[in-house]
Scaffold this motif. Structure first.
Motif, short mmCIF file in Angstrom:
data_model
loop_
_atom_site.label_atom_id
_atom_site.label_comp_id
_atom_site.label_asym_id
_atom_site.label_seq_id
_atom_site.Cartn_x
_atom_site.Cartn_y
_atom_site.Cartn_z
N PHE A 313 0.80 -1.23 0.00
CA PHE A 313 0.00 0.00 0.00
C PHE A 313 0.83 1.29 0.00
CE2 PHE A 313 -2.79 -3.26 2.05
CZ PHE A 313 -3.71 -3.34 1.02
N ASP A 314 2.16 1.14 0.02
CA ASP A 314 3.04 2.31 0.05
C ASP A 314 2.73 3.26 1.20
OD1 ASP A 314 4.74 1.74 -2.14
OD2 ASP A 314 3.11 2.25 -3.51
N LEU A 315 2.25 2.73 2.31
CA LEU A 315 1.94 3.55 3.49
C LEU A 315 3.12 3.49 4.47
CD1 LEU A 315 -1.82 2.48 3.98
CD2 LEU A 315 -0.96 4.62 2.99
N ASP A 316 4.20 4.17 4.10
CA ASP A 316 5.43 4.08 4.89
C ASP A 316 5.27 4.66 6.30
OD1 ASP A 316 6.92 2.81 2.99
OD2 ASP A 316 7.64 4.66 2.07
N LYS A 317 4.57 5.79 6.37
CA LYS A 317 4.40 6.46 7.67
C LYS A 317 3.63 5.53 8.62
CE LYS A 317 1.81 9.95 7.16
NZ LYS A 317 0.57 10.33 7.08
N GLU A 318 2.60 4.89 8.09
CA GLU A 318 1.80 3.98 8.91
C GLU A 318 2.61 2.74 9.31
OE1 GLU A 318 0.99 5.70 6.30
OE2 GLU A 318 -1.08 6.38 6.37
N ALA A 319 3.42 2.25 8.37
CA ALA A 319 4.27 1.09 8.69
C ALA A 319 5.26 1.46 9.80
CB ALA A 319 5.01 0.63 7.43
N ASP A 320 5.84 2.65 9.68
CA ASP A 320 6.77 3.11 10.73
C ASP A 320 6.05 3.18 12.08
OD1 ASP A 320 8.76 3.46 8.90
OD2 ASP A 320 8.52 5.63 8.70
N ALA A 321 4.80 3.66 12.05
CA ALA A 321 4.05 3.80 13.31
C ALA A 321 3.87 2.44 13.99
CB ALA A 321 2.69 4.45 13.05
N VAL A 322 3.60 1.42 13.20
CA VAL A 322 3.42 0.08 13.77
C VAL A 322 4.76 -0.43 14.33
CG1 VAL A 322 2.85 -2.34 13.27
CG2 VAL A 322 1.47 -0.49 12.27
N GLU A 323 5.82 -0.27 13.55
CA GLU A 323 7.12 -0.76 14.01
C GLU A 323 7.58 -0.01 15.26
OE1 GLU A 323 8.38 -2.18 9.53
OE2 GLU A 323 9.43 -0.47 10.40
N ASP A 324 7.31 1.29 15.29
CA ASP A 324 7.68 2.07 16.47
C ASP A 324 6.86 1.64 17.69
OD1 ASP A 324 9.51 3.41 14.98
OD2 ASP A 324 8.30 5.22 14.70
N ALA A 325 5.58 1.32 17.45
CA ALA A 325 4.74 0.89 18.56
C ALA A 325 5.26 -0.42 19.16
CB ALA A 325 3.29 0.73 18.09
N VAL A 326 5.74 -1.31 18.28
CA VAL A 326 6.32 -2.57 18.77
C VAL A 326 7.55 -2.28 19.63
CG1 VAL A 326 7.55 -4.67 18.05
CG2 VAL A 326 5.43 -4.01 16.88
N LYS A 327 8.42 -1.41 19.12
CA LYS A 327 9.63 -1.07 19.88
C LYS A 327 9.27 -0.44 21.22
CE LYS A 327 12.64 -0.37 15.95
NZ LYS A 327 12.78 0.62 14.90
N GLN A 328 8.26 0.43 21.19
CA GLN A 328 7.85 1.11 22.41
C GLN A 328 7.37 0.12 23.48
OE1 GLN A 328 8.20 4.21 23.16
NE2 GLN A 328 7.17 3.98 25.15
N VAL A 329 6.56 -0.82 23.05
CA VAL A 329 6.03 -1.82 23.98
C VAL A 329 7.16 -2.67 24.58
CG1 VAL A 329 4.70 -3.97 24.02
CG2 VAL A 329 3.68 -1.90 23.08
N LEU A 330 8.13 -2.99 23.73
CA LEU A 330 9.27 -3.76 24.23
C LEU A 330 10.08 -2.93 25.22
CD1 LEU A 330 10.51 -5.49 20.94
CD2 LEU A 330 9.17 -6.52 22.78
N LYS A 331 10.23 -1.65 24.89
CA LYS A 331 10.98 -0.74 25.76
C LYS A 331 10.31 -0.62 27.11
CE LYS A 331 12.99 2.67 23.62
NZ LYS A 331 12.89 3.90 22.80
N GLU A 332 8.98 -0.63 27.11
CA GLU A 332 8.24 -0.52 28.36
C GLU A 332 8.30 -1.81 29.18
OE1 GLU A 332 4.26 1.17 27.82
OE2 GLU A 332 5.06 2.31 26.15
N GLY A 333 8.88 -2.84 28.59
CA GLY A 333 9.10 -4.06 29.36
C GLY A 333 8.09 -5.18 29.16
N TYR A 334 7.17 -5.01 28.23
CA TYR A 334 6.18 -6.07 28.02
C TYR A 334 6.77 -7.19 27.17
CZ TYR A 334 2.93 -2.61 29.81
OH TYR A 334 2.31 -1.70 30.61
N ARG A 335 6.51 -8.44 27.57
CA ARG A 335 7.06 -9.59 26.86
C ARG A 335 6.05 -10.74 26.86
NH1 ARG A 335 10.41 -6.13 26.57
NH2 ARG A 335 12.64 -6.19 27.01
N THR A 336 5.96 -11.43 25.73
CA THR A 336 5.29 -12.73 25.77
C THR A 336 6.31 -13.76 26.26
OG1 THR A 336 5.78 -12.81 23.41
CG2 THR A 336 3.48 -12.35 24.03
N GLY A 337 5.84 -14.93 26.59
CA GLY A 337 6.72 -15.94 27.21
C GLY A 337 7.97 -16.25 26.41
#
Ligand code: IPM
Ligand code: MG
Length: 366
Positions: A313-337
């Motif tokens: 879809f060439d939605l780079d900004k939106e793709a970045d937002a998802v990838e950043d959200a993943v990084k953010q959640v990891l940074k906050e310490g959330y983990r699956t098993g």
């Protein structure tokens, strides 16, 4: 933008992880003003149970009518599931191979990247991890051993099985061109992996890759034998940028690369043809042992959805937002098993969460 997405939830953990990716996509839609229209498509064991075959022509047509397909995983426990009592062409995996072939999805991109936050989940020693690593495995996906003729029959009273590994120049050239194109946007290095000391198909692979390389003078390239590559991936993963390889080697090496990044639950993938269409799926399997428990890691599927936003879809900004959200959640310490700290590393500030909670956390941060 209106995006028509075919959804193959599939088997095992598939429905759980796909639901989280849809949750994240819907959050993207809300924030950026896009509409994601989903059409469910049956494939794999669930299709066998419903209609007797792993992939119907109608399902293929529904996929073709979509802009992109988001997939979970297919298949079950090969030792215990009744699906594996069926003839091979009626088993779940046959559906996946068929859809890849029907849609001509010859280029499989599997990025393997070590998140700073997941260093504690990486099984490698600190001195090997160094500053981390970031590679792209480019796997040829519609040729080679997985698509050649095969049989099992009795020859002179002895059961004999045969699989054939065929590659044409064209098949090698088009994946090599994709690999070098991608390298140009990265660190400009291609490691072409083969078994040219034994296999004819690999010798042809090497010859064609060398021809393609001439068109990319800025890209450094090397050839590496697959057994050596398997070793180098755990010895010095930082040396790799783009790993360009045939179907079976890519299947095996991408699982290995994913584990080096901490977990196969983190590894996304895109399977592309010559158009904007793509099929996006986590590289991991259906994990039947944990299906339905709500503990599977949805991040690989969520990152696959991000790849869809970017490549189809060439939605780079939106793709970045998802990838950043993943990084953010990891940074906050959330983990699956599967990505919990290992080897006695500290679990202070780490919060263990399940599949749905991980999906919601990421969706909220988009
Ligand atoms: C993958 C999977 C599939 C493959 C199986 C399920 C047929 O292992 O996508 O890596 O080998 O391609
Ligand atoms: Mg595999």
């Amino acid at each position: 933008m209106i995006c028509k997405i075919g959804v193959i939830a599939g088997d095992g953990i598939g429905p759980e992880i796909v639901a989280e990716a849809q949750k994240v996509l819907d959050a993207v839609g809300e924030k950026y003003g896009h509409v994601f229209e989903y059409t469910d498509i049956l494939m794999g064991g669930c299709s066998i149970d419903a209609v007797g075959v792993p992939l119907t022509d109608e399902a293929v047509a529904a996929a073709k009518a979509s802009d992109a397909v988001l997939m979970g995983s297919i298949g079950g426990n090969t030792q215990t599931s009744p699906w594996y009592k069926l003839p091979p062409n009626l088993r779940p995996e046959a559906g996946l191979l068929k859809i890849r072939k029907e849609l001509n999805l010859f280029a499989n991109l599997r990025p393997a990247y070590l998140y700073e936050e997941l260093k504690a989940a990486c099984p490698l020693r600190d001195d090997i991890i160094g500053d981390g690593f970031d590679m792209m495995i480019m796997r040829e996906l519609t040729g080679g051993l997985y698509f050649g003729d095969r049989y099992t029959k009795e020859v002179n009273g002895c059961l004999t099985a045969c699989d054939t590994l065929v590659y044409t120049e064209e098949e090698i050239r088009r994946i090599a061109v994709r690999g070098f194109d991608i390298a140009m946007k990265r660190r400009k290095k291609v490691t072409s992996v083969d078994k040219a000391n034994v296999l004819d198909s690999s010798r042809l692979w090497r010859k064609v890759v060398e021809e393609v390389a001439k068109d990319y003078p800025e890209v450094t390239y090397e050839h590496m034998l697959v057994d050596n590559c398997a070793m180098q991936l755990v010895k010095n993963p930082a040396q790799f940028d783009v790993i360009l390889t045939e179907n079976m080697f890519g299947d095996i090496l991408s699982d290995e690369a994913s584990m080096v990044t901490g977990s196969i639950g983190m590894l996304s993938s895109a399977s592309l043809n010559d158009t904007k269409f793509g099929l996006y799926e986590p590289s991991g399997g259906s994990a039947p042992d944990i299906a339905g428990l709500g503990i599977a890691n949805p991040i690989a599927t969520i990152l696959s959805a991000a790849m869809m936003l970017r490549y189809t879809f060439d939605l780079d900004k939106e793709a970045d937002a998802v990838e950043d959200a993943v990084k953010q959640v990891l940074k906050e310490g959330y983990r699956t098993g599967d990505i919990m700290p290992q080897n006695g590393e500290s679990t202070e500030k780490i919060v263990k969460v399940g599949t749905a909670e991980m999906g919601s956390l990421i969706a909220e941060r988009v």
